[in-house]
Every structure is written in C-alpha cells, then in structure tokens.
Design a protein around this motif. Structure first.
Motif, PDB file in Angstrom:
ATOM      1  N   THR A  29     -19.569   9.973   1.916  1.00 39.89           N
ATOM      2  CA  THR A  29     -18.766   9.290   1.617  1.00 39.89           C
ATOM      3  C   THR A  29     -19.040   7.874   2.371  1.00 39.89           C
ATOM      4  O   THR A  29     -19.504   7.943   3.537  1.00 39.89           O
ATOM      5  CB  THR A  29     -17.352   9.504   1.894  1.00 39.89           C
ATOM      6  N   THR A  30     -18.956   6.661   1.336  1.00 42.40           N
ATOM      7  CA  THR A  30     -19.067   5.242   2.098  1.00 42.40           C
ATOM      8  C   THR A  30     -17.757   4.538   1.854  1.00 42.40           C
ATOM      9  O   THR A  30     -17.297   4.529   0.604  1.00 42.40           O
ATOM     10  CB  THR A  30     -20.277   4.272   1.532  1.00 42.40           C
ATOM     11  N   VAL A  31     -17.177   4.005   2.816  1.00 42.12           N
ATOM     12  CA  VAL A  31     -15.923   3.214   2.813  1.00 42.12           C
ATOM     13  C   VAL A  31     -16.411   1.660   3.143  1.00 42.12           C
ATOM     14  O   VAL A  31     -17.025   1.482   4.077  1.00 42.12           O
ATOM     15  CB  VAL A  31     -14.815   3.444   3.851  1.00 42.12           C
ATOM     16  N   LYS A  32     -16.126   1.194   2.080  1.00 39.18           N
ATOM     17  CA  LYS A  32     -16.107  -0.641   2.273  1.00 39.18           C
ATOM     18  C   LYS A  32     -15.117  -1.243   2.577  1.00 39.18           C
ATOM     19  O   LYS A  32     -14.051  -1.325   2.163  1.00 39.18           O
ATOM     20  CB  LYS A  32     -16.913  -1.307   1.035  1.00 39.18           C
TER      21      LYS A  32
ATOM     22  N   ALA B  31     -18.995  -6.683   1.323  1.00 40.80           N
ATOM     23  CA  ALA B  31     -18.632  -6.048   2.334  1.00 40.80           C
ATOM     24  C   ALA B  31     -18.504  -6.868   3.908  1.00 40.80           C
ATOM     25  O   ALA B  31     -19.838  -7.210   4.108  1.00 40.80           O
ATOM     26  CB  ALA B  31     -18.530  -4.560   2.333  1.00 40.80           C
ATOM     27  N   GLY B  32     -17.638  -6.770   4.492  1.00 34.30           N
ATOM     28  CA  GLY B  32     -17.711  -7.043   5.943  1.00 34.30           C
ATOM     29  C   GLY B  32     -18.130  -5.722   6.779  1.00 34.30           C
ATOM     30  O   GLY B  32     -18.517  -5.788   8.053  1.00 34.30           O
ATOM     31  N   GLY B  33     -18.016  -4.668   6.378  1.00 37.16           N
ATOM     32  CA  GLY B  33     -18.170  -3.536   7.147  1.00 37.16           C
ATOM     33  C   GLY B  33     -18.444  -2.362   6.247  1.00 37.16           C
ATOM     34  O   GLY B  33     -17.822  -1.957   5.188  1.00 37.16           O
ATOM     35  N   TYR B  34     -19.352  -1.264   6.699  1.00 35.47           N
ATOM     36  CA  TYR B  34     -19.475   0.060   5.903  1.00 35.47           C
ATOM     37  C   TYR B  34     -19.297   0.969   6.893  1.00 35.47           C
ATOM     38  O   TYR B  34     -19.886   1.248   7.860  1.00 35.47           O
ATOM     39  CB  TYR B  34     -20.968   0.141   5.325  1.00 35.47           C
ATOM     40  N   LEU B  35     -18.314   2.031   6.224  1.00 32.97           N
ATOM     41  CA  LEU B  35     -18.261   3.229   7.085  1.00 32.97           C
ATOM     42  C   LEU B  35     -18.837   4.420   6.400  1.00 32.97           C
ATOM     43  O   LEU B  35     -18.431   4.798   5.256  1.00 32.97           O
ATOM     44  CB  LEU B  35     -16.648   3.585   7.487  1.00 32.97           C
TER      45      LEU B  35
ATOM     46  N   LEU C 227     -12.119  -4.112  10.767  1.00 33.04           N
ATOM     47  CA  LEU C 227     -11.344  -2.893  10.313  1.00 33.04           C
ATOM     48  C   LEU C 227     -12.576  -1.749  10.120  1.00 33.04           C
ATOM     49  O   LEU C 227     -11.943  -0.629  10.597  1.00 33.04           O
ATOM     50  CB  LEU C 227     -10.873  -3.083   8.865  1.00 33.04           C
ATOM     51  N   VAL C 228     -13.671  -1.955   9.952  1.00 36.45           N
ATOM     52  CA  VAL C 228     -14.708  -0.611  10.067  1.00 36.45           C
ATOM     53  C   VAL C 228     -14.763  -0.152  11.298  1.00 36.45           C
ATOM     54  O   VAL C 228     -14.710   1.149  11.598  1.00 36.45           O
ATOM     55  CB  VAL C 228     -16.083  -1.016   9.316  1.00 36.45           C
TER      56      VAL C 228
ATOM     57  N   MET D 147     -11.917  -1.900   0.506  1.00 39.78           N
ATOM     58  CA  MET D 147     -12.339  -2.514  -0.751  1.00 39.78           C
ATOM     59  C   MET D 147     -12.679  -1.454  -1.753  1.00 39.78           C
ATOM     60  O   MET D 147     -12.451  -1.325  -2.797  1.00 39.78           O
ATOM     61  CB  MET D 147     -13.653  -3.297  -0.475  1.00 39.78           C
ATOM     62  N   ALA D 148     -13.537  -0.183  -1.404  1.00 34.13           N
ATOM     63  CA  ALA D 148     -13.946   0.731  -2.110  1.00 34.13           C
ATOM     64  C   ALA D 148     -14.193   2.187  -1.184  1.00 34.13           C
ATOM     65  O   ALA D 148     -14.867   1.712  -0.269  1.00 34.13           O
ATOM     66  CB  ALA D 148     -14.733   0.301  -2.806  1.00 34.13           C
TER      67      ALA D 148
END
Length: 168
Positions: free
Chosen positions: A124-127, A75-79, A133-134, A114-115
C-alpha cells in the motif's frame, strides 16, 4: 522477503524532481483569502480552518496549496506499507492513519491524505499533501504497531518517502 528492509528504487513516476517540488510562490498571497474548494481561510500568513463565516466581500478567492496538490497529483510525501502484518490488519492500520491525519489537520489544515493505493501484491502507498504528515504517519505506525521504519528526505525539495514494514 528478507529480514532487513531495503529502500527500493523509485519508479519513474515517483522520481524527485525540482519542477514538482516547487509548491510555494515567491510572494505571500493577499489577505484575507478563502479557498473555494475546502473553505480554509488564509489570514495572518497562515492557512486555518474557518472558525466563523469569513466576510466574503473582503476575502479573495484563492485555492489553497493542499487543494492545488490534490488537483495536480503532486504529493509532498509517500508512505509505503508492506509485510504480512499489513495483509492481516489492513483495516486497523488504515483507520490509524486516517485518525492521525484528522488530528494533524487540527493544527495544519493543509496536511491531508491525498490517496491510498494498493498494488496486486498487497503493498500500500499513501500519498500526502505535506512532508510533515507522512513523517507523522510513520511515527504513529511505529509507535502503535512497531515494525521497521525507514525515512528518505529529498535534499532538493520538500518531499519525503517513508517505508514501514512488519512481518508479524
């Protein structure tokens, strides 16, 4: 939970490394090119959504960086989302994130979610495929639902972690 959010240590699978941050080649790919996975078109040194059917006999088949990232899982970012507000309004928050990602894709089709993973404690983690974008998702959450936001940028490669929390 404390009132001040503290950035947790990253687990080993989320460590920032030089190897995983390498996502660009040394030379521009040949033009025009079409991604066989998503249909995005590479022309004039930019990936765009197809507005008309590309001339396939002229175009090279080339997997776009977003599809490569999704396949590799890098991933390029994690939220990271947490807090009681998340537990009570999960559907609304996720709908906002998906809508914001769709708007971002109009400008940059390589920006994708991505996921979305949720652990047993409800965090919750958003990839995402891009670091931009993150950041955009973090700003959208802060604007719509307030809460506390913390951004962490890698100095070595293009990777961003965003933590968002609201207790109610």
């Amino acid at each position: 939970m404390t009132s001040r959010m503290q950035t947790p240590h990253l687990p080993p699978d989320r460590q920032i490394t030089n190897r995983e941050g390498r996502h660009r080649g040394y030379h521009a790919p040949p033009e025009p090119a079409v991604c066989p996975e998503c249909g995005n078109v590479y022309r004039h040194r930019r990936w765009t959504q197809p507005t008309s059917p590309p001339l396939l006999e002229e175009a090279t088949s080339l997997v776009c960086p977003a599809c490569r990232a999704e396949k590799s899982g890098i991933a390029g970012g994690y939220l990271h989302l947490e807090g009681q507000f998340l537990m009570n309004h999960r559907d609304d928050l996720l709908r906002l994130l998906h809508n914001e990602a769709e708007r971002a894709a109009e400008d940059n089709p390589l920006a994708r979610i991505m996921a979305i993973d949720t652990d047993e404690e409800g965090r919750t983690t958003v990839k995402t495929t891009t670091e931009h974008l993150v950041q955009r998702l973090g700003r959208a959450l802060e604007s719509a639902y307030h809460g506390e936001v913390h951004y962490v940028f890698s100095r070595v490669n293009k990777l961003t972690h965003v933590w968002w929390q609201r207790e109610e």
